[in-house]
Write an enzyme that holds these catalytic residues in place. Structure first.
Site, PDB file in Angstrom:
ATOM      1  N   ASN A 214     -73.057  58.119  13.833  1.00 25.38           N
ATOM      2  CA  ASN A 214     -72.062  57.265  13.198  1.00 25.38           C
ATOM      3  C   ASN A 214     -71.009  57.990  12.369  1.00 25.38           C
ATOM      4  O   ASN A 214     -70.745  57.622  11.227  1.00 25.38           O
ATOM      5  CB  ASN A 214     -72.747  56.175  12.355  1.00 25.38           C
ATOM      6  CG  ASN A 214     -71.877  54.932  12.254  1.00 25.38           C
ATOM      7  OD1 ASN A 214     -70.979  54.742  13.070  1.00 25.38           O
ATOM      8  ND2 ASN A 214     -72.130  54.123  11.260  1.00 25.38           N
ATOM      9  N   ASN A 236     -70.730  53.702  15.727  1.00 22.01           N
ATOM     10  CA  ASN A 236     -71.058  52.303  15.586  1.00 22.01           C
ATOM     11  C   ASN A 236     -69.748  51.517  15.675  1.00 22.01           C
ATOM     12  O   ASN A 236     -68.848  51.759  14.880  1.00 22.01           O
ATOM     13  CB  ASN A 236     -71.726  52.155  14.210  1.00 22.01           C
ATOM     14  CG  ASN A 236     -72.135  50.743  13.907  1.00 22.01           C
ATOM     15  OD1 ASN A 236     -71.609  49.795  14.483  1.00 22.01           O
ATOM     16  ND2 ASN A 236     -73.060  50.607  12.992  1.00 22.01           N
ATOM     17  N   PRO A 237     -69.597  50.599  16.635  1.00 24.91           N
ATOM     18  CA  PRO A 237     -68.313  49.901  16.772  1.00 24.91           C
ATOM     19  C   PRO A 237     -67.844  49.242  15.472  1.00 24.91           C
ATOM     20  O   PRO A 237     -66.644  49.131  15.241  1.00 24.91           O
ATOM     21  CB  PRO A 237     -68.592  48.842  17.847  1.00 24.91           C
ATOM     22  CG  PRO A 237     -69.670  49.438  18.665  1.00 24.91           C
ATOM     23  CD  PRO A 237     -70.532  50.211  17.701  1.00 24.91           C
ATOM     24  N   SER A 238     -68.802  48.887  14.613  1.00 20.14           N
ATOM     25  CA  SER A 238     -68.371  48.224  13.384  1.00 20.14           C
ATOM     26  C   SER A 238     -67.590  49.178  12.481  1.00 20.14           C
ATOM     27  O   SER A 238     -66.753  48.746  11.693  1.00 20.14           O
ATOM     28  CB  SER A 238     -69.559  47.617  12.646  1.00 20.14           C
ATOM     29  OG  SER A 238     -70.383  48.630  12.156  1.00 20.14           O
ATOM     30  N   SER A 322     -83.463  51.712  16.392  1.00 20.18           N
ATOM     31  CA  SER A 322     -82.433  52.363  15.589  1.00 20.18           C
ATOM     32  C   SER A 322     -81.771  53.451  16.430  1.00 20.18           C
ATOM     33  O   SER A 322     -82.371  53.996  17.357  1.00 20.18           O
ATOM     34  CB  SER A 322     -83.046  52.997  14.351  1.00 20.18           C
ATOM     35  OG  SER A 322     -83.821  54.116  14.727  1.00 20.18           O
ATOM     36  N   GLY A 324     -81.240  56.346  15.483  1.00 14.15           N
ATOM     37  CA  GLY A 324     -82.003  57.570  15.258  1.00 14.15           C
ATOM     38  C   GLY A 324     -83.125  57.755  16.274  1.00 14.15           C
ATOM     39  O   GLY A 324     -83.299  58.843  16.824  1.00 14.15           O
ATOM     40  N   HIS A 370     -88.352  46.429   6.956  1.00  6.98           N
ATOM     41  CA  HIS A 370     -88.348  45.781   8.268  1.00  6.98           C
ATOM     42  C   HIS A 370     -89.139  46.586   9.294  1.00  6.98           C
ATOM     43  O   HIS A 370     -90.276  46.932   9.055  1.00  6.98           O
ATOM     44  CB  HIS A 370     -86.906  45.538   8.713  1.00  6.98           C
ATOM     45  CG  HIS A 370     -86.099  44.885   7.643  1.00  6.98           C
ATOM     46  ND1 HIS A 370     -86.169  43.546   7.384  1.00  6.98           N
ATOM     47  CD2 HIS A 370     -85.261  45.402   6.726  1.00  6.98           C
ATOM     48  CE1 HIS A 370     -85.391  43.264   6.357  1.00  6.98           C
ATOM     49  NE2 HIS A 370     -84.824  44.383   5.947  1.00  6.98           N
TER      50      HIS A 370
END
Ligand code: NAG
Ligand code: NAG
Ligand code: NAG
Ligand code: NAG
Length: 398
Positions: A214, A236-238, A322, A324, A370
Protein backbone atom coordinates in the site's frame (compact mmCIF):
# COMPACT_ATOMS: atom_id res chain seq x y z
CA UNK A 1 18.74 -21.22 42.86
CA UNK A 2 16.86 -24.15 41.40
CA UNK A 3 17.64 -24.73 37.71
CA UNK A 4 14.02 -23.91 36.83
CA UNK A 5 14.26 -20.64 38.71
CA UNK A 6 17.52 -19.77 37.05
CA UNK A 7 16.02 -20.51 33.66
CA UNK A 8 13.06 -18.29 34.37
CA UNK A 9 15.32 -15.50 35.55
CA UNK A 10 17.44 -15.86 32.44
CA UNK A 11 14.39 -15.81 30.19
CA UNK A 12 12.98 -12.80 32.01
CA UNK A 13 16.17 -10.83 31.56
CA UNK A 14 16.33 -12.00 27.97
CA UNK A 15 12.88 -10.57 27.38
CA UNK A 16 14.03 -7.20 28.57
CA UNK A 17 16.70 -7.27 25.91
CA UNK A 18 14.29 -7.89 23.10
CA UNK A 19 12.98 -5.16 20.90
CA UNK A 20 9.99 -5.66 18.70
CA UNK A 21 9.39 -3.99 15.42
CA UNK A 22 6.34 -4.66 13.30
CA UNK A 23 4.25 -3.63 10.44
CA UNK A 24 0.92 -3.69 8.86
CA UNK A 25 -0.34 -4.33 5.39
CA UNK A 26 -3.66 -2.63 4.79
CA UNK A 27 -6.39 -4.46 3.04
CA UNK A 28 -7.68 -3.66 -0.44
CA UNK A 29 -11.39 -3.54 0.09
CA UNK A 30 -12.93 -0.27 -1.02
CA UNK A 31 -14.07 1.92 1.82
CA UNK A 32 -17.32 0.67 3.26
CA UNK A 33 -17.09 -2.80 1.80
CA UNK A 34 -14.99 -4.24 4.55
CA UNK A 35 -16.91 -6.30 7.02
CA UNK A 36 -14.29 -7.10 9.52
CA UNK A 37 -12.48 -3.83 9.94
CA UNK A 38 -8.76 -4.14 10.37
CA UNK A 39 -7.14 -7.31 9.34
CA UNK A 40 -3.91 -8.87 10.19
CA UNK A 41 -0.61 -8.27 8.56
CA UNK A 42 2.53 -10.14 8.71
CA UNK A 43 5.19 -9.79 11.26
CA UNK A 44 8.78 -10.63 11.51
CA UNK A 45 10.83 -12.50 13.94
CA UNK A 46 14.23 -13.66 14.46
CA UNK A 47 16.12 -12.08 17.27
CA UNK A 48 19.47 -13.61 16.62
CA UNK A 49 21.03 -11.26 19.14
CA UNK A 50 18.78 -12.54 21.85
CA UNK A 51 19.51 -16.12 20.93
CA UNK A 52 23.15 -15.47 21.09
CA UNK A 53 22.70 -13.98 24.51
CA UNK A 54 20.92 -17.11 25.54
CA UNK A 55 23.62 -19.46 24.37
CA UNK A 56 26.58 -17.26 24.81
CA UNK A 57 29.15 -18.00 27.50
CA UNK A 58 29.34 -14.23 27.93
CA UNK A 59 26.22 -14.30 30.09
CA UNK A 60 26.97 -14.77 33.78
CA UNK A 61 24.95 -17.95 34.22
CA UNK A 62 27.26 -20.36 32.38
CA UNK A 63 30.32 -19.18 34.26
CA UNK A 64 28.82 -19.95 37.63
CA UNK A 65 27.28 -23.32 36.78
CA UNK A 66 28.55 -26.73 35.79
CA UNK A 67 27.78 -28.72 32.68
CA UNK A 68 25.10 -30.90 34.28
CA UNK A 69 23.20 -27.74 34.98
CA UNK A 70 23.80 -26.39 31.48
CA UNK A 71 22.57 -29.56 29.87
CA UNK A 72 19.49 -29.52 31.99
CA UNK A 73 18.88 -25.94 30.99
CA UNK A 74 19.24 -26.55 27.28
CA UNK A 75 17.04 -29.62 27.60
CA UNK A 76 14.32 -27.49 29.12
CA UNK A 77 14.77 -24.96 26.36
CA UNK A 78 14.55 -27.64 23.69
CA UNK A 79 11.40 -28.98 25.33
CA UNK A 80 9.88 -25.52 25.42
CA UNK A 81 10.81 -24.80 21.82
CA UNK A 82 9.33 -28.09 20.67
CA UNK A 83 6.05 -27.20 22.31
CA UNK A 84 5.71 -23.83 20.63
CA UNK A 85 3.70 -25.21 17.76
CA UNK A 86 1.21 -26.75 20.16
CA UNK A 87 1.03 -23.50 22.12
CA UNK A 88 0.24 -21.43 19.05
CA UNK A 89 -2.34 -23.92 17.89
CA UNK A 90 -4.20 -24.03 21.15
CA UNK A 91 -4.14 -20.24 21.30
CA UNK A 92 -5.60 -19.94 17.83
CA UNK A 93 -8.15 -22.67 18.63
CA UNK A 94 -9.62 -20.48 21.36
CA UNK A 95 -12.66 -18.95 19.78
CA UNK A 96 -12.96 -16.30 22.43
CA UNK A 97 -11.08 -15.10 25.39
CA UNK A 98 -7.78 -14.70 23.56
CA UNK A 99 -5.99 -11.54 24.31
CA UNK A 100 -3.08 -9.60 23.02
CA UNK A 101 -1.18 -10.58 26.14
CA UNK A 102 -1.59 -14.29 25.35
CA UNK A 103 -0.02 -13.64 21.98
CA UNK A 104 2.76 -11.50 23.34
CA UNK A 105 3.62 -14.17 25.86
CA UNK A 106 3.97 -16.86 23.23
CA UNK A 107 5.90 -14.53 20.95
CA UNK A 108 8.33 -13.92 23.80
CA UNK A 109 8.91 -17.68 23.95
CA UNK A 110 9.25 -17.91 20.20
CA UNK A 111 11.90 -15.22 20.28
CA UNK A 112 13.92 -17.09 22.85
CA UNK A 113 14.08 -20.20 20.67
CA UNK A 114 16.53 -20.61 17.82
CA UNK A 115 15.14 -20.31 14.29
CA UNK A 116 16.35 -22.70 11.65
CA UNK A 117 15.23 -23.02 8.07
CA UNK A 118 13.61 -26.42 7.48
CA UNK A 119 14.10 -27.23 3.81
CA UNK A 120 11.72 -30.17 3.81
CA UNK A 121 8.90 -28.28 5.51
CA UNK A 122 9.46 -25.48 3.07
CA UNK A 123 9.29 -27.78 0.06
CA UNK A 124 6.11 -29.44 1.36
CA UNK A 125 4.36 -26.20 2.04
CA UNK A 126 5.41 -24.72 -1.26
CA UNK A 127 4.14 -27.80 -3.09
CA UNK A 128 0.78 -27.45 -1.39
CA UNK A 129 0.54 -23.81 -2.40
CA UNK A 130 1.62 -24.67 -5.93
CA UNK A 131 -1.07 -27.29 -6.28
CA UNK A 132 -3.90 -25.15 -4.91
CA UNK A 133 -2.93 -21.78 -6.26
CA UNK A 134 0.15 -21.74 -8.48
CA UNK A 135 1.29 -18.19 -7.92
CA UNK A 136 4.01 -18.58 -10.51
CA UNK A 137 1.49 -18.80 -13.34
CA UNK A 138 -1.65 -17.37 -11.85
CA UNK A 139 -0.93 -14.75 -9.26
CA UNK A 140 -1.40 -11.86 -11.69
CA UNK A 141 -3.65 -11.58 -14.71
CA UNK A 142 -1.65 -12.07 -17.92
CA UNK A 143 -2.48 -12.44 -21.61
CA UNK A 144 -1.34 -16.00 -21.18
CA UNK A 145 -3.78 -17.00 -18.47
CA UNK A 146 -6.63 -14.72 -19.57
CA UNK A 147 -7.30 -14.72 -23.33
CA UNK A 148 -9.58 -12.23 -25.08
CA UNK A 149 -13.19 -13.32 -24.62
CA UNK A 150 -12.72 -14.66 -21.10
CA UNK A 151 -15.37 -13.67 -18.60
CA UNK A 152 -13.48 -12.94 -15.42
CA UNK A 153 -15.44 -13.46 -12.20
CA UNK A 154 -14.80 -11.00 -9.42
CA UNK A 155 -13.00 -12.30 -6.35
CA UNK A 156 -15.48 -11.09 -3.75
CA UNK A 157 -18.55 -10.08 -5.75
CA UNK A 158 -18.29 -13.45 -7.36
CA UNK A 159 -21.65 -13.42 -9.12
CA UNK A 160 -20.37 -10.55 -11.22
CA UNK A 161 -18.19 -10.97 -14.26
CA UNK A 162 -16.22 -8.70 -16.50
CA UNK A 163 -15.72 -9.68 -20.15
CA UNK A 164 -12.11 -9.31 -21.24
CA UNK A 165 -12.14 -7.38 -24.49
CA UNK A 166 -9.07 -6.25 -26.38
CA UNK A 167 -8.84 -2.89 -24.60
CA UNK A 168 -8.54 -4.62 -21.21
CA UNK A 169 -6.44 -7.49 -22.51
CA UNK A 170 -3.81 -5.03 -23.70
CA UNK A 171 -3.22 -3.82 -20.17
CA UNK A 172 -1.99 -7.29 -19.14
CA UNK A 173 1.62 -8.46 -19.38
CA UNK A 174 2.09 -11.18 -22.00
CA UNK A 175 2.97 -13.75 -19.34
CA UNK A 176 4.00 -13.76 -15.72
CA UNK A 177 6.55 -10.94 -15.45
CA UNK A 178 8.79 -12.27 -12.65
CA UNK A 179 11.81 -12.86 -14.80
CA UNK A 180 14.19 -13.54 -11.94
CA UNK A 181 12.02 -16.36 -10.52
CA UNK A 182 12.84 -18.18 -8.34
CA UNK A 183 14.37 -15.45 -6.19
CA UNK A 184 16.78 -16.48 -3.50
CA UNK A 185 16.07 -14.10 -0.63
CA UNK A 186 12.79 -12.19 -0.47
CA UNK A 187 11.63 -9.57 1.98
CA UNK A 188 7.96 -8.93 2.62
CA UNK A 189 7.80 -5.59 4.35
CA UNK A 190 4.64 -4.83 6.28
CA UNK A 191 3.94 -1.38 7.61
CA UNK A 192 3.81 -2.00 11.36
CA UNK A 193 5.08 0.63 13.75
CA UNK A 194 7.41 -2.04 15.12
CA UNK A 195 9.74 -1.13 12.24
CA UNK A 196 10.32 2.27 13.82
CA UNK A 197 13.97 2.27 15.01
CA UNK A 198 14.50 -1.30 13.80
CA UNK A 199 17.52 -0.47 11.61
CA UNK A 200 16.35 -3.21 9.23
CA UNK A 201 16.76 -1.08 6.10
CA UNK A 202 20.17 -2.35 5.05
CA UNK A 203 19.15 -5.98 5.48
CA UNK A 204 15.92 -5.46 3.54
CA UNK A 205 17.78 -3.74 0.71
CA UNK A 206 20.11 -6.72 0.41
CA UNK A 207 17.18 -8.99 -0.51
CA UNK A 208 16.78 -10.12 -4.09
CA UNK A 209 13.13 -9.13 -4.21
CA UNK A 210 11.30 -6.73 -1.90
CA UNK A 211 7.52 -6.73 -1.55
CA UNK A 212 5.76 -3.79 0.10
CA UNK A 213 2.17 -2.96 0.90
CA UNK A 214 0.00 0.00 0.00
CA UNK A 215 2.47 2.62 -1.19
CA UNK A 216 4.35 3.13 2.09
CA UNK A 217 7.01 5.82 2.44
CA UNK A 218 10.57 4.60 1.89
CA UNK A 219 12.49 7.85 1.72
CA UNK A 220 13.87 10.19 4.33
CA UNK A 221 14.38 9.13 7.93
CA UNK A 222 12.44 5.88 7.64
CA UNK A 223 14.96 4.65 5.11
CA UNK A 224 17.36 3.14 7.66
CA UNK A 225 14.50 1.17 9.21
CA UNK A 226 12.58 0.01 6.16
CA UNK A 227 15.06 0.23 3.30
CA UNK A 228 14.47 1.79 -0.09
CA UNK A 229 14.48 -1.13 -2.50
CA UNK A 230 11.06 -2.07 -3.87
CA UNK A 231 10.29 -4.65 -6.54
CA UNK A 232 6.55 -4.90 -6.02
CA UNK A 233 4.21 -2.69 -4.06
CA UNK A 234 0.50 -3.26 -3.58
CA UNK A 235 -1.93 -0.39 -4.04
CA UNK A 236 -5.17 -0.25 -2.13
CA UNK A 237 -7.66 1.45 -4.50
CA UNK A 238 -8.99 3.48 -1.60
CA UNK A 239 -5.64 5.27 -1.30
CA UNK A 240 -6.01 6.42 -4.92
CA UNK A 241 -9.42 7.79 -4.12
CA UNK A 242 -8.74 9.24 -0.69
CA UNK A 243 -5.14 10.41 -0.88
CA UNK A 244 -4.76 11.10 -4.59
CA UNK A 245 -8.24 12.39 -5.48
CA UNK A 246 -8.72 9.70 -8.15
CA UNK A 247 -5.66 11.00 -10.02
CA UNK A 248 -7.25 14.22 -11.15
CA UNK A 249 -5.70 17.33 -9.61
CA UNK A 250 -3.34 15.20 -7.47
CA UNK A 251 -1.96 13.17 -10.37
CA UNK A 252 1.43 14.91 -10.28
CA UNK A 253 1.82 14.23 -6.56
CA UNK A 254 0.98 10.59 -7.18
CA UNK A 255 3.58 10.28 -9.94
CA UNK A 256 6.16 11.95 -7.75
CA UNK A 257 5.40 9.61 -4.85
CA UNK A 258 5.61 6.43 -6.88
CA UNK A 259 8.83 7.56 -8.55
CA UNK A 260 10.50 6.56 -5.26
CA UNK A 261 9.81 2.90 -6.11
CA UNK A 262 12.05 2.86 -9.15
CA UNK A 263 10.87 0.36 -11.73
CA UNK A 264 8.73 -1.62 -9.30
CA UNK A 265 5.45 -3.28 -10.15
CA UNK A 266 2.33 -1.64 -8.76
CA UNK A 267 -0.13 -4.41 -7.92
CA UNK A 268 -3.86 -3.65 -7.73
CA UNK A 269 -6.87 -5.82 -6.89
CA UNK A 270 -8.74 -4.62 -10.00
CA UNK A 271 -11.06 -7.62 -10.09
CA UNK A 272 -11.88 -8.10 -6.43
CA UNK A 273 -14.77 -5.64 -6.19
CA UNK A 274 -16.42 -3.91 -9.14
CA UNK A 275 -15.68 -0.60 -7.44
CA UNK A 276 -11.96 -1.37 -7.81
CA UNK A 277 -11.92 -1.81 -11.57
CA UNK A 278 -12.24 1.73 -12.85
CA UNK A 279 -9.75 3.19 -10.41
CA UNK A 280 -7.23 0.40 -11.15
CA UNK A 281 -7.51 1.02 -14.88
CA UNK A 282 -7.06 4.71 -14.20
CA UNK A 283 -3.74 3.95 -12.48
CA UNK A 284 -2.71 1.91 -15.52
CA UNK A 285 -3.54 4.70 -18.00
CA UNK A 286 -1.95 7.36 -15.82
CA UNK A 287 1.35 5.49 -15.72
CA UNK A 288 1.24 4.64 -19.41
CA UNK A 289 0.44 8.18 -20.51
CA UNK A 290 3.14 9.71 -18.36
CA UNK A 291 5.66 7.07 -19.46
CA UNK A 292 6.37 6.16 -15.84
CA UNK A 293 8.95 3.45 -15.14
CA UNK A 294 6.62 1.50 -12.89
CA UNK A 295 4.38 -1.17 -14.38
CA UNK A 296 0.85 -1.98 -13.31
CA UNK A 297 -0.24 -5.53 -12.52
CA UNK A 298 -3.62 -6.85 -11.44
CA UNK A 299 -4.13 -9.62 -8.91
CA UNK A 300 -5.84 -12.57 -10.54
CA UNK A 301 -9.19 -12.97 -8.73
CA UNK A 302 -9.14 -16.73 -9.25
CA UNK A 303 -5.76 -16.98 -7.58
CA UNK A 304 -7.05 -15.01 -4.59
CA UNK A 305 -10.15 -17.21 -4.36
CA UNK A 306 -8.09 -20.38 -4.40
CA UNK A 307 -5.71 -18.94 -1.85
CA UNK A 308 -8.59 -18.03 0.46
CA UNK A 309 -9.90 -21.60 0.18
CA UNK A 310 -6.44 -22.91 1.02
CA UNK A 311 -6.22 -20.79 4.17
CA UNK A 312 -9.83 -21.61 5.04
CA UNK A 313 -8.83 -25.25 5.44
CA UNK A 314 -6.39 -24.00 8.07
CA UNK A 315 -9.08 -22.12 9.95
CA UNK A 316 -8.69 -18.64 8.43
CA UNK A 317 -12.28 -17.85 7.63
CA UNK A 318 -12.01 -14.09 7.21
CA UNK A 319 -14.26 -12.26 4.85
CA UNK A 320 -11.11 -11.61 2.90
CA UNK A 321 -7.43 -12.37 3.55
CA UNK A 322 -5.20 -9.49 4.49
CA UNK A 323 -2.83 -8.24 1.84
CA UNK A 324 0.02 -9.29 4.11
CA UNK A 325 -1.01 -12.94 4.08
CA UNK A 326 -1.65 -12.84 0.32
CA UNK A 327 1.81 -11.46 -0.37
CA UNK A 328 3.54 -13.75 2.10
CA UNK A 329 1.91 -16.71 0.33
CA UNK A 330 3.03 -15.44 -3.06
CA UNK A 331 6.54 -14.96 -1.74
CA UNK A 332 6.79 -18.55 -0.51
CA UNK A 333 6.09 -19.71 -4.06
CA UNK A 334 8.35 -17.22 -5.81
CA UNK A 335 11.30 -17.30 -3.43
CA UNK A 336 13.63 -19.79 -1.77
CA UNK A 337 13.89 -17.83 1.47
CA UNK A 338 11.25 -15.51 2.82
CA UNK A 339 11.61 -13.06 5.62
CA UNK A 340 8.76 -10.92 6.93
CA UNK A 341 9.36 -7.50 8.46
CA UNK A 342 6.95 -5.16 10.17
CA UNK A 343 4.17 -7.68 10.74
CA UNK A 344 2.91 -6.66 14.16
CA UNK A 345 -0.82 -6.42 14.73
CA UNK A 346 -0.45 -5.56 18.41
CA UNK A 347 -0.71 -2.27 20.24
CA UNK A 348 2.51 -2.79 22.21
CA UNK A 349 5.80 -4.63 22.23
CA UNK A 350 6.49 -7.67 24.40
CA UNK A 351 8.13 -5.19 26.76
CA UNK A 352 4.83 -3.31 26.97
CA UNK A 353 5.94 -0.24 25.00
CA UNK A 354 3.13 1.17 22.83
CA UNK A 355 3.61 0.53 19.11
CA UNK A 356 2.01 2.73 16.50
CA UNK A 357 -0.16 1.15 13.85
CA UNK A 358 2.20 2.08 11.02
CA UNK A 359 5.83 3.07 10.99
CA UNK A 360 4.83 6.30 9.25
CA UNK A 361 2.06 7.53 11.52
CA UNK A 362 1.30 7.53 15.20
CA UNK A 363 -2.15 6.03 15.17
CA UNK A 364 -2.51 3.21 17.65
CA UNK A 365 -4.21 0.06 16.40
CA UNK A 366 -7.81 -0.45 17.32
CA UNK A 367 -8.36 -2.80 20.21
CA UNK A 368 -9.72 -6.14 19.18
CA UNK A 369 -8.32 -7.64 16.07
CA UNK A 370 -11.05 -9.63 14.37
CA UNK A 371 -9.53 -12.30 12.15
CA UNK A 372 -6.05 -11.20 13.09
CA UNK A 373 -5.50 -14.00 15.60
CA UNK A 374 -6.23 -16.69 13.02
CA UNK A 375 -4.03 -15.15 10.38
CA UNK A 376 -1.28 -14.17 12.72
CA UNK A 377 -1.14 -17.55 14.36
CA UNK A 378 -0.76 -19.12 10.89
CA UNK A 379 2.19 -16.87 10.25
CA UNK A 380 3.66 -17.75 13.63
CA UNK A 381 3.25 -21.43 12.72
CA UNK A 382 5.16 -20.90 9.49
CA UNK A 383 7.89 -19.27 11.51
CA UNK A 384 8.24 -21.99 14.13
CA UNK A 385 8.14 -24.66 11.43
CA UNK A 386 11.12 -23.00 9.76
CA UNK A 387 9.23 -22.21 6.55
CA UNK A 388 9.69 -18.47 6.73
CA UNK A 389 11.21 -16.12 9.21
CA UNK A 390 9.50 -13.32 11.06
CA UNK A 391 11.74 -10.46 12.08
CA UNK A 392 10.26 -9.38 15.42
CA UNK A 393 13.03 -7.23 16.68
CA UNK A 394 15.76 -4.84 15.70
CA UNK A 395 17.97 -6.02 12.89
CA UNK A 396 21.59 -6.65 13.62
CA UNK A 397 23.76 -4.20 11.87
CA UNK A 398 27.22 -5.25 10.87
C1 NAG B 1 26.15 -29.02 39.15
O1 NAG B 1 25.10 -28.10 39.38
C2 NAG B 1 23.99 -28.68 40.03
C3 NAG B 1 22.88 -27.62 40.08
O2 NAG B 1 23.40 -26.38 40.35
C4 NAG B 1 24.41 -29.19 41.43
O3 NAG B 1 23.29 -29.79 42.07
C5 NAG B 1 25.51 -30.22 41.25
O4 NAG B 1 25.95 -30.63 42.52
C6 NAG B 1 26.64 -29.62 40.48
N1 NAG B 1 27.66 -30.67 40.20
C7 NAG B 1 28.95 -30.47 40.30
C8 NAG B 1 29.84 -31.63 39.94
O5 NAG B 1 29.41 -29.40 40.65
C1 NAG C 1 -6.95 -27.27 17.31
O1 NAG C 1 -8.10 -27.59 16.55
C2 NAG C 1 -7.89 -28.57 15.56
C3 NAG C 1 -9.14 -28.72 14.73
O2 NAG C 1 -10.27 -28.65 15.53
C4 NAG C 1 -7.46 -29.89 16.22
O3 NAG C 1 -7.21 -30.88 15.26
C5 NAG C 1 -6.20 -29.64 17.02
O4 NAG C 1 -5.84 -30.80 17.73
C6 NAG C 1 -6.42 -28.50 18.01
N1 NAG C 1 -5.13 -28.22 18.64
C7 NAG C 1 -4.97 -27.96 19.92
C8 NAG C 1 -3.58 -27.72 20.38
O5 NAG C 1 -5.89 -27.89 20.71
C1 NAG D 1 -19.13 -14.45 -21.54
O1 NAG D 1 -20.38 -13.89 -21.20
C2 NAG D 1 -21.15 -13.50 -22.34
C3 NAG D 1 -22.37 -12.76 -21.86
O2 NAG D 1 -22.94 -13.41 -20.74
C4 NAG D 1 -21.47 -14.74 -23.16
O3 NAG D 1 -22.23 -14.40 -24.30
C5 NAG D 1 -20.19 -15.41 -23.60
O4 NAG D 1 -20.45 -16.60 -24.26
C6 NAG D 1 -19.30 -15.69 -22.38
N1 NAG D 1 -17.99 -16.15 -22.86
C7 NAG D 1 -17.40 -17.26 -22.41
C8 NAG D 1 -16.07 -17.57 -22.99
O5 NAG D 1 -17.91 -17.97 -21.57
C1 NAG E 1 9.20 6.31 16.30
O1 NAG E 1 9.86 6.33 17.56
C2 NAG E 1 10.19 7.64 18.04
C3 NAG E 1 10.89 7.52 19.36
O2 NAG E 1 11.32 6.24 19.64
C4 NAG E 1 8.92 8.47 18.21
O3 NAG E 1 9.27 9.78 18.60
C5 NAG E 1 8.18 8.51 16.88
O4 NAG E 1 6.97 9.20 17.06
C6 NAG E 1 7.92 7.11 16.40
N1 NAG E 1 7.27 7.19 15.13
C7 NAG E 1 6.16 6.51 14.86
C8 NAG E 1 5.61 6.67 13.51
O5 NAG E 1 5.65 5.79 15.68
Amino acid sequence: MRPGGALLALLASLLLLLLLRLLWCPNDAPAGSRLSGEESRAATHGTPAALRTLRSPATPAPRTTNSTYLNEKSLQLTEKCKNLQYGIESLSNKTKGYSEDDYLQIIASIQSCPWKRQAEEYANFRAKLASCCDAVQNFVVSQNNTPVGTNVSYEVENKKQIPIRKNIFHMFPVSQPFVGYPYNQCAVVGNGGILNKSLCGAEIDKSDFVFRCNLPPTTGDVNKDVGSKTNLVTVNPSIITLKYGNLKEKKAIFLEDIATYGDAFLLLPAFSFRANTGVSFKVYYTLRDSKARQKVLFFHPKYLKHLALFWRTKGVTAYRLSTGLMIASVAVELCENVKLYGFWPFSKTVEDTPVSHHYYDNTLPKRGFHQMPKEYSQILQLHVKGILKLQFSKCETA
